[in-house]
Design a protein around this motif. Structure first.
Motif, PDB file in Angstrom:
ATOM      1  N   MET A   1       0.922  -0.987  -0.035  1.00  0.00           N
ATOM      2  CA  MET A   1      -0.074  -0.667   0.019  1.00  0.00           C
ATOM      3  C   MET A   1       0.425   1.349   0.261  1.00  0.00           C
ATOM      4  SD  MET A   1      -3.383  -0.795   2.596  1.00  0.00           S
ATOM      5  CE  MET A   1      -3.617   0.246   2.689  1.00  0.00           C
ATOM      6  N   LYS A   2       0.774   2.172  -0.714  1.00  0.00           N
ATOM      7  CA  LYS A   2       1.155   3.370  -0.955  1.00  0.00           C
ATOM      8  C   LYS A   2       1.264   4.276  -0.305  1.00  0.00           C
ATOM      9  CE  LYS A   2      -0.568   6.010  -4.084  1.00  0.00           C
ATOM     10  NZ  LYS A   2      -1.588   7.051  -4.884  1.00  0.00           N
ATOM     11  N   GLN A   3       2.197   4.651   0.719  1.00  0.00           N
ATOM     12  CA  GLN A   3       2.157   5.480   1.796  1.00  0.00           C
ATOM     13  C   GLN A   3       1.510   6.502   1.987  1.00  0.00           C
ATOM     14  OE1 GLN A   3       5.049   5.532   3.929  1.00  0.00           O
ATOM     15  NE2 GLN A   3       4.762   7.349   5.133  1.00  0.00           N
ATOM     16  N   GLY A   4       1.299   6.838   3.470  1.00  0.00           N
ATOM     17  CA  GLY A   4      -0.683   7.795   4.128  1.00  0.00           C
ATOM     18  C   GLY A   4      -1.746   6.826   3.026  1.00  0.00           C
ATOM     19  N   ALA A   5      -2.123   5.326   2.899  1.00  0.00           N
ATOM     20  CA  ALA A   5      -2.866   5.454   2.033  1.00  0.00           C
ATOM     21  C   ALA A   5      -4.380   4.851   3.509  1.00  0.00           C
ATOM     22  CB  ALA A   5      -2.990   3.882   0.542  1.00  0.00           C
ATOM     23  N   THR A   6      -5.344   4.803   3.171  1.00  0.00           N
ATOM     24  CA  THR A   6      -6.187   3.980   4.078  1.00  0.00           C
ATOM     25  C   THR A   6      -7.007   2.824   4.040  1.00  0.00           C
ATOM     26  OG1 THR A   6      -5.818   6.417   4.706  1.00  0.00           O
ATOM     27  CG2 THR A   6      -7.624   4.865   5.190  1.00  0.00           C
ATOM     28  N   LEU A   7      -6.815   1.770   4.492  1.00  0.00           N
ATOM     29  CA  LEU A   7      -7.608   0.693   4.436  1.00  0.00           C
ATOM     30  C   LEU A   7      -9.038   0.879   4.956  1.00  0.00           C
ATOM     31  CD1 LEU A   7      -7.851  -2.106   3.704  1.00  0.00           C
ATOM     32  CD2 LEU A   7      -7.166  -3.004   6.492  1.00  0.00           C
ATOM     33  N   VAL A   8     -10.243   0.470   4.491  1.00  0.00           N
ATOM     34  CA  VAL A   8     -11.716   1.038   5.074  1.00  0.00           C
ATOM     35  C   VAL A   8     -12.255  -0.355   5.255  1.00  0.00           C
ATOM     36  CG1 VAL A   8     -13.905   1.697   4.509  1.00  0.00           C
ATOM     37  CG2 VAL A   8     -11.770   3.186   3.950  1.00  0.00           C
ATOM     38  N   ASN A   9     -12.513  -1.298   6.478  1.00  0.00           N
ATOM     39  CA  ASN A   9     -13.787  -2.178   6.295  1.00  0.00           C
ATOM     40  C   ASN A   9     -14.732  -2.666   7.079  1.00  0.00           C
ATOM     41  OD1 ASN A   9     -14.222  -5.044   5.987  1.00  0.00           O
ATOM     42  ND2 ASN A   9     -12.696  -5.930   7.655  1.00  0.00           N
ATOM     43  N   THR A  10     -15.550  -2.056   6.046  1.00  0.00           N
ATOM     44  CA  THR A  10     -16.973  -2.544   5.887  1.00  0.00           C
ATOM     45  C   THR A  10     -17.522  -4.012   6.218  1.00  0.00           C
ATOM     46  OG1 THR A  10     -17.705  -1.273   4.255  1.00  0.00           O
ATOM     47  CG2 THR A  10     -17.231   0.322   5.985  1.00  0.00           C
ATOM     48  N   GLY A  11     -16.912  -5.193   5.494  1.00  0.00           N
ATOM     49  CA  GLY A  11     -17.602  -5.888   4.936  1.00  0.00           C
ATOM     50  C   GLY A  11     -17.242  -6.842   6.129  1.00  0.00           C
ATOM     51  N   ARG A  12     -16.178  -7.820   6.059  1.00  0.00           N
ATOM     52  CA  ARG A  12     -15.738  -8.824   7.520  1.00  0.00           C
ATOM     53  C   ARG A  12     -14.304  -8.830   8.345  1.00  0.00           C
ATOM     54  NH1 ARG A  12     -21.033  -8.817   7.924  1.00  0.00           N
ATOM     55  NH2 ARG A  12     -21.619 -10.735   6.921  1.00  0.00           N
ATOM     56  N   GLY A  13     -14.571  -8.802   9.389  1.00  0.00           N
ATOM     57  CA  GLY A  13     -13.120  -8.607   9.946  1.00  0.00           C
ATOM     58  C   GLY A  13     -12.505  -9.257   9.640  1.00  0.00           C
ATOM     59  N   GLY A  14     -12.631 -11.108   9.482  1.00  0.00           N
ATOM     60  CA  GLY A  14     -11.715 -11.552   8.789  1.00  0.00           C
ATOM     61  C   GLY A  14     -11.415 -11.521   7.469  1.00  0.00           C
ATOM     62  N   LEU A  15     -11.300 -10.852   7.100  1.00  0.00           N
ATOM     63  CA  LEU A  15     -10.702 -10.500   5.265  1.00  0.00           C
ATOM     64  C   LEU A  15      -9.365  -9.684   5.394  1.00  0.00           C
ATOM     65  CD1 LEU A  15     -13.416  -8.494   3.726  1.00  0.00           C
ATOM     66  CD2 LEU A  15     -12.819 -11.218   3.673  1.00  0.00           C
ATOM     67  N   VAL A  16      -9.147  -9.931   7.082  1.00  0.00           N
ATOM     68  CA  VAL A  16      -7.957  -9.014   7.080  1.00  0.00           C
ATOM     69  C   VAL A  16      -7.087  -9.818   8.311  1.00  0.00           C
ATOM     70  CG1 VAL A  16      -6.833  -7.048   8.097  1.00  0.00           C
ATOM     71  CG2 VAL A  16      -9.168  -6.917   6.919  1.00  0.00           C
ATOM     72  N   ASP A  17      -6.279  -9.459   7.575  1.00  0.00           N
ATOM     73  CA  ASP A  17      -5.040 -10.687   9.036  1.00  0.00           C
ATOM     74  C   ASP A  17      -4.851  -9.214  10.042  1.00  0.00           C
ATOM     75  OD1 ASP A  17      -2.401 -10.911  10.316  1.00  0.00           O
ATOM     76  OD2 ASP A  17      -1.487 -12.261   9.470  1.00  0.00           O
ATOM     77  N   GLN A  18      -5.651  -9.511  11.368  1.00  0.00           N
ATOM     78  CA  GLN A  18      -5.006  -8.055  12.306  1.00  0.00           C
ATOM     79  C   GLN A  18      -4.201  -8.320  13.064  1.00  0.00           C
ATOM     80  OE1 GLN A  18      -9.470  -8.011  13.640  1.00  0.00           O
ATOM     81  NE2 GLN A  18      -8.584  -7.847  15.993  1.00  0.00           N
ATOM     82  N   ASP A  19      -3.176  -9.167  13.312  1.00  0.00           N
ATOM     83  CA  ASP A  19      -1.811  -9.175  13.871  1.00  0.00           C
ATOM     84  C   ASP A  19      -1.279  -7.949  13.117  1.00  0.00           C
ATOM     85  OD1 ASP A  19      -2.662  -9.976  16.570  1.00  0.00           O
ATOM     86  OD2 ASP A  19      -1.397 -11.904  15.298  1.00  0.00           O
ATOM     87  N   ALA A  20      -1.335  -8.509  11.337  1.00  0.00           N
ATOM     88  CA  ALA A  20      -0.668  -7.587  10.118  1.00  0.00           C
ATOM     89  C   ALA A  20      -0.853  -6.633  10.277  1.00  0.00           C
ATOM     90  CB  ALA A  20      -0.561  -8.203   8.854  1.00  0.00           C
TER      91      ALA A  20
END
Length: 337
Positions: free
Chosen positions: A237-256
């Motif tokens: 991801m670009k420096q300063g970019a934003t991740l938005v998650n309104t789907g499901r929490g499990g889509l994201v490796d939360q520790d990462a």
């Protein structure tokens, strides 16, 4: 010939979780049916057999238990369930499908508020609100926050990456068409030709991560998609970019994600997490470049009436023998989980 006796209908949901679901207009919409539970029931197993035996139709919602074999044995006439939530997986069972009971989902109605929340998050991210908040906390109110746009030659607006052309993803792409933004989509099942006509470019996830100023997640949670936003994706991801998650929490490796946020190069706006709710000591609740809301993007308050209206409409269509518009088939049930 249709029976002269209206079919028996029950409401299976927790009123405490959806107090606004049924207003006067929705109650009027139930007039063609014989309402067997005048108030919603969250524990249908406690209903007497004489009531359960008469139920042909169910409008279900948040708090409805799984319709498993012991309960279905007591409901031999049940033919159709109109679920006012998006996810049908928690309430169906192998016995449900084997009995040929049909079910619809209100995912289409719920997509609208979720897409609107995601749009608000994207607009917020593009204004660098989280960074501005921290600047304000640290330095007090400035005459002008030192806002700087990324250097993107030939593009006068930000690039938004959508992961998943779900109902919500498609609704969001339509909303974004009214703004000065470049929209990318990563979805292996999307129709590239249709997207091209809508000025949306289909890319793989790696390219989307590298090019997007905001990444918004709208894929279903399946074995294939669980943890797909991993350390490698976040590092691209670009420096300063934003991740938005309104789907499901499990889509994201939360520790990462926590590691990536601690590195200071990215931001996150999260309405869903795993686990949910987060423990009080979760770093996501205190990191300066993260914003977490408690799963509020979906329908709430008056918005839940849209869910009820869709369910009532589907129930009436089923009663009249008309094609359902929002049926969930067994092979698709995982995508509504």
């Amino acid at each position: 010939m249709r029976s002269a006796t209206p079919p028996g209908l029950a409401l299976f949901y927790d009123r405490g979780r959806a107090p606004d679901l049924m207003g006067d207009a929705q109650r009027d919409g139930l007039a063609p049916f014989r309402l067997l539970t005048h108030e919603p029931v969250a524990a249908p197993t406690n209903l007497p057999d004489s009531v359960l035996a008469e139920i042909e139709l169910v409008i279900s919602g948040w708090g409805c238990p799984c319709l498993d074999e012991p309960l279905l044995e007591r409901m031999p006439k049940l033919r159709f369930v109109a679920h006012t939530g998006s996810a049908v997986k928690p309430i169906v069972s192998p016995s449900f499908w084997s009995r040929g009971i049909r079910i619809s989902s209100a995912a289409a109605a719920n997509a609208r508020p979720v897409a609107e929340y995601a749009l608000a998050a994207i607009l917020w991210a593009n204004k660098q609100v989280l960074a501005a908040r921290e600047f304000y906390r640290d330095k007090g109110r400035p005459q002008r926050y030192p806002w700087t746009a990324p250097d993107t030659p030939g593009n006068c607006g930000p690039t938004i990456g959508i992961v998943g052309a779900s109902r919500t993803g498609r609704h969001l792409m339509n909303l974004l068409s009214h703004f000065d933004m470049t929209v990318l989509l990563a979805d292996p099942y999307a129709d590239a030709a249709a997207l091209s006509d809508a000025n949306i470019r289909l890319v793989d996830r790696e390219e989307l991560a590298a090019l997007s100023d905001v990444v918004s997640l709208h894929a279903p949670l399946t074995d294939e998609t669980r943890g797909m936003i991993d350390a490698a994706f976040l590092a691209r991801m670009k420096q300063g970019a934003t991740l938005v998650n309104t789907g499901r929490g499990g889509l994201v490796d939360q520790d990462a994600l926590v590691t990536g946020l601690r590195g200071g190069g990215i931001f996150a706006i999260l309405d869903v997490t795993e686990p949910e709710p987060l423990p009080p000591d979760s770093p996501l609740l205190s990191l300066p470049n993260a914003f977490v809301s408690p799963h509020v993007a979906g329908a709430a308050g008056y918005e839940t009436r849209r869910l009820a209206n869709l369910a009532i409409s589907e129930t009436l269509r089923f009663h009249l023998g008309e094609p359902l518009l929002h049926e969930v088939l067994q092979r698709h049930a995982e995508r509504f989980g």
